[in-house]
Design a protein around this motif. Sequence first.
Motif, short mmCIF file in Angstrom:
data_model
loop_
_atom_site.label_atom_id
_atom_site.label_comp_id
_atom_site.label_asym_id
_atom_site.label_seq_id
_atom_site.Cartn_x
_atom_site.Cartn_y
_atom_site.Cartn_z
N ALA A 125 0.68 -1.42 0.40
CA ALA A 125 -0.34 -0.09 0.26
C ALA A 125 1.06 1.42 -0.59
O ALA A 125 0.74 2.42 -0.39
CB ALA A 125 -0.90 -0.18 1.18
N ARG A 126 1.68 1.47 0.64
CA ARG A 126 2.57 2.36 0.68
C ARG A 126 3.33 2.64 -0.42
O ARG A 126 3.71 3.38 -1.32
CB ARG A 126 4.27 2.10 2.15
CG ARG A 126 4.69 3.25 2.49
CD ARG A 126 5.70 2.49 3.17
NE ARG A 126 6.31 4.06 3.83
CZ ARG A 126 7.03 4.83 3.32
NH1 ARG A 126 7.69 5.06 2.28
NH2 ARG A 126 7.67 5.86 4.03
N SER A 127 3.87 1.45 -1.52
CA SER A 127 4.82 2.11 -2.50
C SER A 127 3.89 2.36 -3.27
O SER A 127 3.99 3.02 -4.27
CB SER A 127 5.01 0.12 -2.72
OG SER A 127 5.78 0.50 -4.53
N THR A 128 2.38 1.50 -3.60
CA THR A 128 1.14 2.23 -4.81
C THR A 128 0.88 3.78 -4.14
O THR A 128 0.94 3.97 -4.80
CB THR A 128 0.12 1.08 -4.22
OG1 THR A 128 0.42 0.33 -4.29
CG2 THR A 128 -1.42 1.54 -4.82
N ILE A 129 0.64 4.01 -3.17
CA ILE A 129 0.37 5.30 -2.83
C ILE A 129 1.95 6.24 -3.13
O ILE A 129 2.11 7.59 -3.94
CB ILE A 129 0.43 5.65 -1.25
CG1 ILE A 129 -1.57 5.27 -0.82
CG2 ILE A 129 -0.07 7.48 -0.69
CD1 ILE A 129 -2.18 5.57 -1.86
N LEU A 130 3.11 6.12 -2.83
CA LEU A 130 4.21 6.64 -3.31
C LEU A 130 4.26 6.95 -4.42
O LEU A 130 4.41 8.04 -5.53
CB LEU A 130 5.87 5.94 -2.40
CG LEU A 130 5.93 6.47 -1.14
CD1 LEU A 130 6.82 5.28 -0.45
CD2 LEU A 130 6.01 7.43 -0.56
N SER A 131 4.12 5.55 -5.74
CA SER A 131 4.37 5.52 -6.67
C SER A 131 3.08 6.78 -7.48
O SER A 131 3.62 6.51 -8.97
CB SER A 131 3.65 4.54 -7.24
OG SER A 131 2.68 4.06 -7.29
#
Length: 135
Positions: A125-131
């Motif tokens: 989820a963190r990776s998705t938001i940061l992307s």
Amino acid sequence: MANKLGPHAASSLAVYIDRRILELRYKKTQREIATAAGFTNPNMLTMLKQGHSKLPIDRVATLAAALEVDSKYMLRLALAQHGNETMLRVYDEVLGTVVSQHEVGWLTLLREASDNSDPAVTTRARSTILSIFGK
């Protein structure tokens, strides 16, 4: 050639004001924004966005309204610009996590997407938001 930028030009507030003035240029002039914010000198906005001046705390609410942005968010940026870590710490201590209207929108969307399941922040989820933000 002299540098046209002041000591606060790299501050988040200066960058934010500059960007917001550009975003509003189709409907308001910089002079109209300055007048609505209560500045007698319309060049004050130029001084703020170029970092030659700090935003007076008593002008946060009126400038936020003139720029059509969240005043709580702008206050936090203004306090950070002033370099007053103690004031920022007290602000956070007294008010807790201050959420801007845009952040409320994100939170509402998160709750809708998760069916109000209170999801944990996972690595994915963190990776998705940061992307989403190119990070």
